[in-house]
Design a protein around this motif. Structure first.
Motif, PDB file in Angstrom:
ATOM      1  N   UNK A  33       0.810  -1.094   0.001  1.00 32.90           N
ATOM      2  CA  UNK A  33      -0.100  -0.002   0.179  1.00 32.90           C
ATOM      3  C   UNK A  33       0.879   1.211   0.148  1.00 32.90           C
ATOM      4  N   UNK A  34       1.905   1.165   1.088  1.00 32.00           N
ATOM      5  CA  UNK A  34       2.805   2.450   0.705  1.00 32.00           C
ATOM      6  C   UNK A  34       3.682   2.493  -0.641  1.00 32.00           C
ATOM      7  N   UNK A  35       3.898   1.246  -0.938  1.00 26.69           N
ATOM      8  CA  UNK A  35       4.573   1.333  -2.125  1.00 26.69           C
ATOM      9  C   UNK A  35       3.929   2.134  -3.365  1.00 26.69           C
ATOM     10  N   UNK A  36       2.611   1.692  -3.357  1.00 19.63           N
ATOM     11  CA  UNK A  36       1.340   2.198  -4.545  1.00 19.63           C
ATOM     12  C   UNK A  36       1.392   3.654  -4.471  1.00 19.63           C
ATOM     13  N   UNK A  37       1.268   4.094  -3.107  1.00 22.72           N
ATOM     14  CA  UNK A  37       1.057   5.642  -2.436  1.00 22.72           C
ATOM     15  C   UNK A  37       2.266   6.363  -2.994  1.00 22.72           C
ATOM     16  N   UNK A  38       3.638   5.983  -2.831  1.00 19.53           N
ATOM     17  CA  UNK A  38       4.749   6.591  -3.031  1.00 19.53           C
ATOM     18  C   UNK A  38       5.097   6.643  -4.341  1.00 19.53           C
ATOM     19  N   UNK A  39       4.653   5.517  -4.897  1.00 24.56           N
ATOM     20  CA  UNK A  39       4.931   5.652  -6.718  1.00 24.56           C
ATOM     21  C   UNK A  39       3.804   6.614  -7.065  1.00 24.56           C
ATOM     22  N   UNK A 107      -4.766   7.047   1.930  1.00 20.71           N
ATOM     23  CA  UNK A 107      -5.747   6.090   1.985  1.00 20.71           C
ATOM     24  C   UNK A 107      -5.740   5.605   0.770  1.00 20.71           C
ATOM     25  N   UNK A 108      -5.575   4.278   0.866  1.00 21.34           N
ATOM     26  CA  UNK A 108      -5.066   3.261  -0.200  1.00 21.34           C
ATOM     27  C   UNK A 108      -6.133   2.163  -0.397  1.00 21.34           C
ATOM     28  N   UNK A 118      -6.315   2.495  -5.582  1.00 20.19           N
ATOM     29  CA  UNK A 118      -6.813   4.006  -5.532  1.00 20.19           C
ATOM     30  C   UNK A 118      -6.250   4.767  -4.477  1.00 20.19           C
ATOM     31  N   UNK A 119      -5.483   5.630  -4.642  1.00 24.52           N
ATOM     32  CA  UNK A 119      -4.473   6.297  -3.601  1.00 24.52           C
ATOM     33  C   UNK A 119      -5.287   7.935  -3.605  1.00 24.52           C
ATOM     34  N   UNK A 120      -5.453   8.115  -2.446  1.00 27.04           N
ATOM     35  CA  UNK A 120      -5.934   9.462  -1.859  1.00 27.04           C
ATOM     36  C   UNK A 120      -5.010   9.798  -0.897  1.00 27.04           C
ATOM     37  N   UNK A 121      -3.872  10.961  -0.941  1.00 27.06           N
ATOM     38  CA  UNK A 121      -2.967  11.238   0.020  1.00 27.06           C
ATOM     39  C   UNK A 121      -2.723  12.571   0.176  1.00 27.06           C
ATOM     40  N   UNK A 122      -1.916  13.042   1.258  1.00 24.81           N
ATOM     41  CA  UNK A 122      -1.595  14.326   1.304  1.00 24.81           C
ATOM     42  C   UNK A 122      -0.086  14.361   1.962  1.00 24.81           C
TER      43      UNK A 122
END
Length: 221
Positions: A33-39, A107-108, A118-122
């Motif tokens: 999940x973190x990998x998807x968000x960081x990518x 949020x992943x 699907x990623x939503x982040x700040x």
């Protein structure tokens, strides 16, 4: 005339969101999940350098095959440019003093069947640490190096060696061979710290009360 009364019941159904539960930050699914968000974050950057994962601080996820994740993680700037399109795992951190750091909350939603996310982040990025200029100031009360050739050092060592020869149990007199280090401390007066080397001479205490030019060091040291 027949009146039919129909009683209809309408049921409103709302899906209850699954609760989040704390998860181990070392969980492989959390890493995905973190990998998807960081990518996604690196992919959205048009300029500058990519960021790499530094630490996962908090992780929560829902149960089920298509889990949702709530993660907080720290990132650090790397040496890879954004346009290189490298994986962040293949990039090296920039030197700490020059590197920007950041903290992201994401949020992943992972769809395992379709292998999509699907990623939503700040993300908040902090500037690199300001460079600190070091200046050297005189340390009051500290020992400072002084010249070993000074007359003061010579007089101190002369008295020290005379005292050693007078009170030691050695049968022969010793003389100065080398001054290795000399320091002075300023307090109410002056304190001296001197490191020196002495060697045994051919002058015995039975024949000589003090060192003379005839006294030479022996091979015994």
């Amino acid at each position: 005339f027949i009146v039919l009364a129909l009683c209809c019941s309408f049921f409103s159904s709302r899906a209850t969101p699954l609760p989040f539960e704390f998860s181990d930050c070392d969980d492989p699914d959390v890493f995905k999940a973190v990998d998807a968000a960081l990518k996604k974050y690196n992919g959205d950057r048009a300029t500058g350098n990519q960021f790499a994962l530094y630490m996962v601080m908090e992780a929560k996820k829902t149960a089920g095959p298509d889990a949702q994740f709530h993660v907080k993680y720290q990132i650090r700037e790397t040496t890879c440019a954004a346009e290189e399109n490298k994986l962040w795992q293949d990039c090296d951190y920039k030197v700490s003093a020059d590197a920007k750091t950041g903290e992201c909350t994401a949020q992943v939603h992972m769809n395992n069947a379709e292998k999509t996310s699907n990623v939503s982040q700040d993300c908040k990025i902090f500037p690199d640490m300001p460079k600190i200029t070091l200046t050297q100031a005189t340390c009051l009360g500290c020992f400072h190096p002084i010249s070993s050739d000074s007359s003061v050092v010579s007089e101190i060592l002369k008295q020290a060696i005379q005292k050693f020869n007078k009170h030691s149990a050695e049968p022969a007199l010793f003389k100065l061979v080398e001054i290795k280090e000399a320091k002075r401390q300023t307090v109410a007066g002056w304190n001296y710290a001197i490191k020196y080397e002495i060697e045994e001479t051919n002058c015995s205490k039975d024949q000589f009360q003090d060192l003379t030019p005839e006294c030479k060091t022996t091979s015994r040291g």
